[in-house]
Write an enzyme that holds these catalytic residues in place. Structure first.
Site: not given
Ligand code: PXP
Length: 254
Positions: A9, A18, A52, A58-59, A109, A200-201, A222-223
């Site tokens: 994402d 941009r 997502h 948004r992305h 997020t 997540h995180g 992801g991040h």
């Molecule tokens: N899993 C889900 C369901 C999410 O919504 C996200 C964030 O978009 C992630 C995993 C990944 O999280 P992160 O970007 O913090 O690694």
């Protein structure tokens, strides 16, 4: 082996910063392209690609998702809100997995897990529609017993346990408590026959502890990967995360 779904994402976040007005993502100088990032991630060992498609777009854009469907060779995991519009979209797209997530326009997020109890009928309808189309459903939920139990009762084959509260608590005294919540959640979900994913995180540091959770099948990350890729390139960032997920860096040290 613990599997890695790379969430791309934030590659689209940079592009949209941009080129929000640009009609297409190919040709010209419209960059960075999330589909190229996905293919390179696969080359470096990603087991799946996660996006997502948010209601506010948004992305990731619809066009990205269709291009991914045609291009990637691993598995496509579509995170989406549990709405009739998104269910209809997923049934047309036919991703390998759908992960139902809560959506709130104001959030930066995804902030909390899906309230399966409050959305019971909608979630059941979505699981049934996807199941009939051969699409596996995962529910992104907090590691709380009532949510896990209802996920199993409604027939979801997968849950993705929300690791965000643990990640936020990592440098606080609540860390042990949040880790224990996740541990118990993994055990309960597994006992109920659910396949257990998490996300997540998660980052290159807390993965050392996350990977010790029982019964984990796949992590969606992801991040941290996109951030590291700015310095190392995406292939090195994916390779490094997969090595850490599977204890290879620890083995090298000893
Ligand atoms: N899993 C889900 C369901 C999410 O919504 C996200 C964030 O978009 C992630 C995993 C990944 O999280 P992160 O970007 O913090 O690694």
């Amino acid at each position: 082996m613990l599997l890695l779904g790379v969430n791309i994402d934030h590659c689209a976040t940079v592009r949209q910063a941009r080129y929000r007005q640009a009609p297409a993502t190919v040709g010209g100088a419209v960059e960075p392209d999330p589909v190229t990032l996905a293919v390179l991630s696969e080359r470096a060992g990603a087991d799946g690609i996660t996006v997502h498609l948010r209601e506010d777009r948004r992305h990731i854009q619809e066009r990205d998702v269709w291009r991914l469907r045609e291009t990637i060779s691993t598995r496509l995991n579509l995170e989406m809100a549990c709405t009739p519009e998104m269910t209809a979209f997923a049934l047309k797209l036919k991703p390998d997995f759908v992960c139902l997530v809560p959506e709130n326009r104001q959030e930066i997020t995804t902030e909390g897990g899906l309230d399966v109890i409050g959305l019971r009928d909608r979630v059941r309808a979505c699981i049934e529609a996807m199941g009939a189309a051969g699409i596996k459903v995962s529910l992104f939920i907090d590691p709380d017993e009532p949510q896990i139990e209802l996920a199993a009762k409604l027939g979801a084959p997968f849950v993705e346990l929300h690791t965000g509260a643990y990640a936020h608590a990592c440098h606080t005294p609540r860390r042990a408590h949040e880790f224990q919540r996740l541990r118990l959640g993994c055990v309960r979900a597994h006992d109920l026959g659910l396949t257990v994913n998490a996300g997540h995180g998660i980052n290159y540091v807390n993965i050392a502890e996350i990977r010790t959770l029982p019964h984990l099948h796949e992590l969606n990350i992801g991040h941290t990967i996109i951030s590291r890729a700015l310095f190392t390139g995406i292939e090195e960032a994916v390779r490094e995360m997969k090595a850490r997920m599977n204890g290879e860096t620890e083995k090298k040290k000893s």
